[in-house]
Each structure stands twice: as C-alpha cells, then as structure tokens.
Design a protein around this motif. Structure first.
Motif, PDB file in Angstrom:
ATOM      1  N   VAL A 326       0.813  -1.217   0.000  1.00  0.00           N
ATOM      2  CA  VAL A 326       0.000   0.000   0.000  1.00  0.00           C
ATOM      3  C   VAL A 326       0.845   1.267   0.000  1.00  0.00           C
ATOM      4  N   ALA A 327       2.111   1.153   0.413  1.00  0.00           N
ATOM      5  CA  ALA A 327       2.962   2.344   0.483  1.00  0.00           C
ATOM      6  C   ALA A 327       4.422   1.934   0.579  1.00  0.00           C
ATOM      7  N   ARG A 328       5.276   2.899   0.361  1.00  0.00           N
ATOM      8  CA  ARG A 328       6.717   2.759   0.606  1.00  0.00           C
ATOM      9  C   ARG A 328       7.124   3.877   1.536  1.00  0.00           C
ATOM     10  N   GLY A 329       8.115   3.618   2.367  1.00  0.00           N
ATOM     11  CA  GLY A 329       8.543   4.666   3.273  1.00  0.00           C
ATOM     12  C   GLY A 329       9.948   4.428   3.799  1.00  0.00           C
ATOM     13  N   LEU A 330      10.508   5.471   4.384  1.00  0.00           N
ATOM     14  CA  LEU A 330      11.812   5.386   5.037  1.00  0.00           C
ATOM     15  C   LEU A 330      11.576   5.098   6.513  1.00  0.00           C
ATOM     16  N   VAL A 331      12.050   3.961   6.976  1.00  0.00           N
ATOM     17  CA  VAL A 331      11.750   3.494   8.321  1.00  0.00           C
ATOM     18  C   VAL A 331      12.652   4.178   9.346  1.00  0.00           C
ATOM     19  N   SER A 332      12.115   4.448  10.526  1.00  0.00           N
ATOM     20  CA  SER A 332      12.863   5.161  11.569  1.00  0.00           C
ATOM     21  C   SER A 332      13.602   4.227  12.524  1.00  0.00           C
ATOM     22  N   TYR A 333      13.344   2.923  12.418  1.00  0.00           N
ATOM     23  CA  TYR A 333      13.983   1.939  13.289  1.00  0.00           C
ATOM     24  C   TYR A 333      14.592   0.829  12.435  1.00  0.00           C
ATOM     25  N   GLY A 334      15.583   0.151  12.975  1.00  0.00           N
ATOM     26  CA  GLY A 334      16.137  -1.017  12.326  1.00  0.00           C
ATOM     27  C   GLY A 334      15.282  -2.236  12.594  1.00  0.00           C
ATOM     28  N   SER A 335      15.442  -3.263  11.758  1.00  0.00           N
ATOM     29  CA  SER A 335      14.629  -4.473  11.899  1.00  0.00           C
ATOM     30  C   SER A 335      14.896  -5.198  13.214  1.00  0.00           C
ATOM     31  N   ALA A 336      16.070  -5.016  13.796  1.00  0.00           N
ATOM     32  CA  ALA A 336      16.397  -5.709  15.036  1.00  0.00           C
ATOM     33  C   ALA A 336      15.659  -5.128  16.241  1.00  0.00           C
ATOM     34  N   GLU A 337      15.385  -3.815  16.219  1.00  0.00           N
ATOM     35  CA  GLU A 337      14.755  -3.181  17.374  1.00  0.00           C
ATOM     36  C   GLU A 337      13.247  -3.035  17.257  1.00  0.00           C
ATOM     37  N   LEU A 338      12.703  -3.253  16.052  1.00  0.00           N
ATOM     38  CA  LEU A 338      11.269  -3.048  15.865  1.00  0.00           C
ATOM     39  C   LEU A 338      10.363  -4.066  16.563  1.00  0.00           C
ATOM     40  N   PRO A 339      10.711  -5.363  16.547  1.00  0.00           N
ATOM     41  CA  PRO A 339       9.764  -6.343  17.094  1.00  0.00           C
ATOM     42  C   PRO A 339       9.262  -6.052  18.505  1.00  0.00           C
ATOM     43  N   GLU A 340      10.114  -5.565  19.406  1.00  0.00           N
ATOM     44  CA  GLU A 340       9.661  -5.320  20.771  1.00  0.00           C
ATOM     45  C   GLU A 340       8.799  -4.057  20.890  1.00  0.00           C
ATOM     46  N   LEU A 341       8.703  -3.288  19.793  1.00  0.00           N
ATOM     47  CA  LEU A 341       7.898  -2.067  19.824  1.00  0.00           C
ATOM     48  C   LEU A 341       6.479  -2.281  19.290  1.00  0.00           C
ATOM     49  N   LEU A 342       6.279  -3.385  18.606  1.00  0.00           N
ATOM     50  CA  LEU A 342       5.015  -3.582  17.896  1.00  0.00           C
ATOM     51  C   LEU A 342       3.828  -3.654  18.844  1.00  0.00           C
ATOM     52  N   GLY A 343       2.729  -3.012  18.402  1.00  0.00           N
ATOM     53  CA  GLY A 343       1.494  -3.048  19.171  1.00  0.00           C
ATOM     54  C   GLY A 343       1.432  -2.062  20.311  1.00  0.00           C
ATOM     55  N   SER A 344       2.499  -1.317  20.537  1.00  0.00           N
ATOM     56  CA  SER A 344       2.532  -0.369  21.654  1.00  0.00           C
ATOM     57  C   SER A 344       2.301   1.045  21.144  1.00  0.00           C
ATOM     58  N   SER A 345       1.642   1.844  21.959  1.00  0.00           N
ATOM     59  CA  SER A 345       1.451   3.242  21.608  1.00  0.00           C
ATOM     60  C   SER A 345       2.748   4.004  21.857  1.00  0.00           C
ATOM     61  N   GLU A 360       7.566   8.047  15.231  1.00  0.00           N
ATOM     62  CA  GLU A 360       6.832   7.247  14.261  1.00  0.00           C
ATOM     63  C   GLU A 360       7.749   6.178  13.661  1.00  0.00           C
ATOM     64  N   VAL A 361       7.157   5.073  13.240  1.00  0.00           N
ATOM     65  CA  VAL A 361       7.927   4.053  12.521  1.00  0.00           C
ATOM     66  C   VAL A 361       8.268   4.580  11.129  1.00  0.00           C
ATOM     67  N   VAL A 362       7.283   5.187  10.462  1.00  0.00           N
ATOM     68  CA  VAL A 362       7.507   5.875   9.191  1.00  0.00           C
ATOM     69  C   VAL A 362       6.744   7.191   9.256  1.00  0.00           C
ATOM     70  N   HIS A 363       7.455   8.301   9.158  1.00  0.00           N
ATOM     71  CA  HIS A 363       6.801   9.602   9.184  1.00  0.00           C
ATOM     72  C   HIS A 363       6.093   9.851   7.862  1.00  0.00           C
ATOM     73  N   ARG A 364       4.985  10.558   7.902  1.00  0.00           N
ATOM     74  CA  ARG A 364       4.196  10.796   6.691  1.00  0.00           C
ATOM     75  C   ARG A 364       4.974  11.571   5.630  1.00  0.00           C
ATOM     76  N   ASP A 365       5.974  12.359   6.042  1.00  0.00           N
ATOM     77  CA  ASP A 365       6.790  13.087   5.075  1.00  0.00           C
ATOM     78  C   ASP A 365       7.777  12.174   4.370  1.00  0.00           C
ATOM     79  N   ASP A 366       7.952  10.952   4.876  1.00  0.00           N
ATOM     80  CA  ASP A 366       8.871   9.977   4.295  1.00  0.00           C
ATOM     81  C   ASP A 366       8.107   8.796   3.721  1.00  0.00           C
ATOM     82  N   LEU A 367       6.891   9.029   3.249  1.00  0.00           N
ATOM     83  CA  LEU A 367       6.011   7.944   2.848  1.00  0.00           C
ATOM     84  C   LEU A 367       5.292   8.306   1.549  1.00  0.00           C
ATOM     85  N   VAL A 368       5.228   7.357   0.630  1.00  0.00           N
ATOM     86  CA  VAL A 368       4.477   7.538  -0.617  1.00  0.00           C
ATOM     87  C   VAL A 368       3.524   6.353  -0.786  1.00  0.00           C
ATOM     88  N   LEU A 369       2.319   6.639  -1.245  1.00  0.00           N
ATOM     89  CA  LEU A 369       1.337   5.586  -1.448  1.00  0.00           C
ATOM     90  C   LEU A 369       1.606   4.872  -2.763  1.00  0.00           C
TER      91      LEU A 369
END
Length: 374
Positions: A326-345, A360-369
């Motif tokens: 649905v989109a592409r974006g520049l991620v703010s976290y590495g794949s190693a640190e993301l799993p423990e963040l999932l589902g949390s506000s 944000e995991v992906v800021h709206r300014d770094d995201l294209v649909l």
C-alpha cells in the motif's frame, strides 16, 4: 502544459527512441534513421528548446562488428555486444549532432544509480550540468555492468525517471508503431487512440508485452513508463520515429497522454519508483486505513509484523495483512529493534523505553502511497 499544442513551446523535453526505430531489417544500426532523428532534435535545439535523448541501440550496434545475426539471449553475451556497440552508437550520435554544431555527452545509468539516493542525486546533477553547458545528454542503460537483479530491463522506465529527474515539461516515446491502438494495429478495424485522460481510458485495451527482435520493451513497458511520467505531472506523446518532428510541434499525431498527477519532489519519486526496498512492515487494517485514507504517519501500534533485514533510514514496503503493498517509506527503526515495539502506543514506548522511542515508525513526510491494482 495545458494540452498537446503546448509541446511546441515546451522548454525541456525528454525523447526516448527504441532499438526498432534505429535498426534496419537486418537488425543492424541504421545510420540514416539515426541521422533523421538527430536532425529533428537539432531543429528543436535551434528553436531554443532543451532536449535529452534516452536511446536504445547499443546491443544492436554491436551485432555487426561481432558477426551476430540476432540479439543474444544470455545476459553475458548481450553485455559484451553492448560493450562493443555503445561506443559505436555514441560515435554515430556525436558525428550526427556535430553536423548541426551540437555536442553530446554520454550518460550511462544502471538501476543502482536510482536505487541509491546518493547516486540518484549525482545523476541529476550530471544531467543538469550538461544542459547548462549546452550539451545534448545521450542517456542509455549501462548494459555492460547491469545485472539481472538491478537492471531496468528497458529504456522506457529509465526515460520516465529521467524525465522527472530533470523536471522535463514533456516526454516523447518513439517506437515502431505510430500510436496506441485499441487492439493489435495489424488487426482490421483497430482504432488509434488519440488522447488518454487517465487510467480509465485504457480499460479493455489489448496490448502486447513482446518487444522487437532487437529491443526489450513492448507496449506494456511503454504504458508502465507513461504511468510513471503522467502520475508525476509530465504529459507524454507516444508515436513513431517517423512522426517525431510533428509530435514535437504539437501536431495531432500519435497518442497524447495527459498528466494525471502533481509533480513530486525528486526524493519522493526516488522512493516511489526507484528505491530498492530492504524489508516489509505488515500493517493491521486500522493502520492501512490511517496511512492510505487519512495520510497519517505509521505508528508502532499499527504494525503486526517485520520482514527483512534493514537499518533506520532504509526504504521499506508497507503491506496489508493480505500482502498487498500500500505504500513505501523510510523506516525510523532497524529491523532488530522493531519487534519489541510492535502493538505499543508511542506513550507506552516513551514510558517503558525512554525519550526517542515515541517517534513514528515511518513519518508521513517519508512515505508515498502505491496505487493498488484492481
């Protein structure tokens, strides 16, 4: 540009010509065809316009010197033919443009040059500098070093990316047919489509994916190229090389594709069409709706899965639970640190892990649909 007639006054135009328009019946480079095209482009320059030429033909030019009767099927031999033919092709362009007092500059690009943002910016600067110096850039894919994994595969897509890269006012695709038809042009009763206002006009149109004996692109690749250009605010004319002069004059030839979108920043174009993604983030339905419909940033609470190996700042795909991108974006976290963040506000993450983890995991300014196909 308000319409086709405006092409006559367009300041900067990218012209793409395919191998089939530059070769004879024997598959070898046709110098007369090349010179006729150059004459048209030189006239445009003499009238004050800027022209960038995206040209195929390197492999075709190498067939004769190597004694080959047809385009090689394997990549290594095709690259060898391109290595021999590229120098010959540019030499012919250099000679032909010199007859009109013009200089050319060869620009060879691989998909890697648009995949990596630093390369992308360098390519843009090189093209702009050539234009500033009054040089006609002659652009081709660097077939000699491109691999199956990172090559464009045809120059149609390359032309669309170059058009956006240099902020072209229009793109002209020259091929071996004079326009887009509502069926195979050889079929009795096939009708030329004079103008396309948007994707809806192409519904039910039958096109072929097969290219010519010496080229790699068919009408499918051309329409994909058109979609990139028009979706980025750049109108396109598709016609034959024989109609090039009339097309550039804004005459009613070929098929005119109106621009359907707004011009994006070069950074967003790179992210939408050229970036090689390093992984995937799986979004729940609520996050998909927030990103696609409300155009919000992607927060950790909406991510249900992480795929791939990536670092902060890498391009990733955002996909639904069914796997639809649905989109592409520049991620703010590495794949190693993301799993423990999932589902949390973000509030929960700040309280649990500290300041900095509430981003944000992906800021709206770094995201294209990414438009989904129905």
């Amino acid at each position: 540009m308000s319409g086709r007639a405006g092409l006559a006054e367009a300041r900067r135009v990218v012209v793409k010509v395919g191998s089939s328009s530059l070769t004879g019946d024997d598959g070898r480079l046709d110098q007369d065809a090349l010179r006729r095209l150059v004459q048209v482009l030189a006239q445009r320059r003499a009238a004050g316009g800027e022209v960038l030429l995206v040209t195929s033909g390197a492999i075709a030019a190498g067939l004769g010197p190597l004694g080959m009767a047809a385009r090689p099927r394997d990549l290594a031999t095709a690259q060898a033919a391109a290595s021999v033919g590229q120098g010959l092709l540019v030499a012919r362009y250099t000679e032909a443009f010199a007859e009109h007092g013009l200089r050319v500059g060869q620009v060879l690009l691989t998909a890697e040059d648009t995949i990596r943002r630093g390369h992308y910016r360098n390519a843009q600067r090189a093209l702009e500098t050539l234009l500033d110096l009054g040089v006609v850039p002659v652009v081709n894919e660097n077939d000699t070093v491109a691999t199956d994994e990172i090559r464009f595969g045809d120059n149609d897509r390359l032309a669309a990316l170059v058009s956006h890269l240099v902020r072209a006012d229009a793109m002209v695709l020259l091929t071996d047919v004079d326009a887009l038809y509502d069926g195979p042009p050889s079929r009795p009763g096939a009708r030329r489509i004079a103008e396309v206002h948007g994707p809806g006009d192409l519904e039910g149109i039958s096109v072929t994916a097969r290219g010519s004996a010496v080229g790699t692109g068919g009408m499918v690749t051309k329409l994909a190229s058109v979609a990139i250009a028009t979706g980025s605010g750049i109108p396109v004319v598709l016609t034959s090389a024989a109609q090039a002069e009339r097309a550039l004059a804004g005459d009613e030839v070929g098929t005119w594709f109106r621009a359907t979108g707004r011009r994006r920043s070069r950074r967003m174009l790179w992210l939408a069409h050229a970036a090689r993604t390093e992984g995937r983030l799986v979004l729940d339905d609520g996050a998909v709706a927030a990103v696609v419909e409300r155009r919000t940033s992607l927060l950790p609470a909406g991510v249900t899965g992480v795929e791939g190996d990536f670092e902060a700042g890498d391009p990733v795909e955002l996909v639904s639970t069914t796997g639809t991108v649905v989109a592409r974006g520049l991620v703010s976290y590495g794949s190693a640190e993301l799993p423990e963040l999932l589902g949390s506000s973000t509030h929960e993450l700040r309280d649990r892990l500290g300041v900095g983890y509430d981003r944000e995991v992906v800021h709206r300014d770094d995201l294209v649909l990414v438009p989904t196909r129905r």
